[in-house]
Scaffold this active site. Structure first.
Site, PDB file in Angstrom:
ATOM      1  N   GLY A 229       0.854  -1.185   0.000  1.00  0.00           N
ATOM      2  CA  GLY A 229       0.000   0.000   0.000  1.00  0.00           C
ATOM      3  C   GLY A 229       0.887   1.230   0.000  1.00  0.00           C
ATOM      4  O   GLY A 229       2.096   1.133   0.221  1.00  0.00           O
TER       5      GLY A 229
ATOM      6  N   SER B  18       2.389   5.073   1.065  1.00  0.00           N
ATOM      7  CA  SER B  18       2.903   5.625   2.312  1.00  0.00           C
ATOM      8  C   SER B  18       1.753   6.120   3.187  1.00  0.00           C
ATOM      9  O   SER B  18       0.873   6.842   2.725  1.00  0.00           O
ATOM     10  CB  SER B  18       3.853   6.787   2.002  1.00  0.00           C
TER      11      SER B  18
ATOM     12  N   ALA C 261      -0.528   4.178   4.627  1.00  0.00           N
ATOM     13  CA  ALA C 261      -1.711   3.305   4.587  1.00  0.00           C
ATOM     14  C   ALA C 261      -1.844   2.447   5.838  1.00  0.00           C
ATOM     15  O   ALA C 261      -2.914   1.904   6.099  1.00  0.00           O
ATOM     16  CB  ALA C 261      -1.685   2.423   3.341  1.00  0.00           C
TER      17      ALA C 261
ATOM     18  N   LYS D 135       0.840   0.031   6.894  1.00  0.00           N
ATOM     19  CA  LYS D 135       1.578  -1.227   6.768  1.00  0.00           C
ATOM     20  C   LYS D 135       2.395  -1.547   8.026  1.00  0.00           C
ATOM     21  O   LYS D 135       2.298  -2.643   8.568  1.00  0.00           O
ATOM     22  CB  LYS D 135       2.503  -1.177   5.541  1.00  0.00           C
TER      23      LYS D 135
ATOM     24  N   SER E  45       6.098  -1.612  -2.317  1.00  0.00           N
ATOM     25  CA  SER E  45       6.142  -2.449  -3.531  1.00  0.00           C
ATOM     26  C   SER E  45       5.138  -1.950  -4.570  1.00  0.00           C
ATOM     27  O   SER E  45       4.119  -2.574  -4.808  1.00  0.00           O
ATOM     28  CB  SER E  45       5.937  -3.930  -3.201  1.00  0.00           C
TER      29      SER E  45
END
Length: 172
Positions: free
Chosen positions: A9, A11, A13, A15, A83
């Site tokens: 996802g 920046s 989001a 993670k 990614s």
């Protein structure tokens, strides 16, 4: 059984937040877990690496290899990394095998509100170009194993959904 959970996802989001919370929950279940954080790996292994497509792909290949080695050695591995390219995530799935792609989706309004690193503020002021998901490329997954809308769920809800999914798919 070991496997890799690939959190992708843009920046902000969520993670890293989800990776930490999920790893804590899995450890409480007496499971061997490791978190690979894309930003942490980048800053420690090659802090001068840029953000071109080629440099991002190289960074992601390194993380894929690390995750694959951990999984082959019985470690449940949670990868927290932007990614941005579908091809990289497809490569990861092919290389790793026991792979769960989780797309953390979040509205731009919430990303700007959260802005944990101040990146969106810089991008909006023109101080930064190519922010993934703002004015930089992020190719949304076509068929992730799971989509979590992080602007609509609490971290606890995200962890519960993921744990339930892993159970349903016989990973846990």
């Amino acid at each position: 059984m070991s496997f890799v959970i690939w959190l992708t996802g843009v920046s902000g989001a969520g993670k890293t937040t989800l990776a930490k919370a999920l790893s804590e929950k899995l450890r409480k279940m007496d499971l061997n877990v490791e978190v690979l954080d894309g930003d942490g790996i980048r800053s420690k292994l090659y802090p001068d690496l840029g953000y071109s497509k080629e440099e991002r792909e190289m960074h992601n290949r390194v993380v894929v290899e690390m995750a694959n080695l951990l999984a082959k050695n019985g470690v449940i591995t949670i990868v927290s990394i932007i990614s941005p390219f579908k091809s990289t995530r497809e490569f990861a799935r092919k290389e790793i095998g026991n792979f769960v792609e989780v797309y953390l989706k979040c509205s731009i309004e919430e990303l700007i509100r959260r802005d944990p690193k101040g990146l969106y503020a810089k991008a909006m002021k023109g101080e930064m170009e190519g922010l993934t998901g703002y004015d930089g490329v992020y190719e949304e997954p076509d068929n992730p194993d799971l989509v979590l809308e992080t602007d609509k769920l609490s971290v606890e809800e995200e962890v519960d959904i993921l744990i339930n999914y892993l159970g349903e798919k016989n990973f846990l």
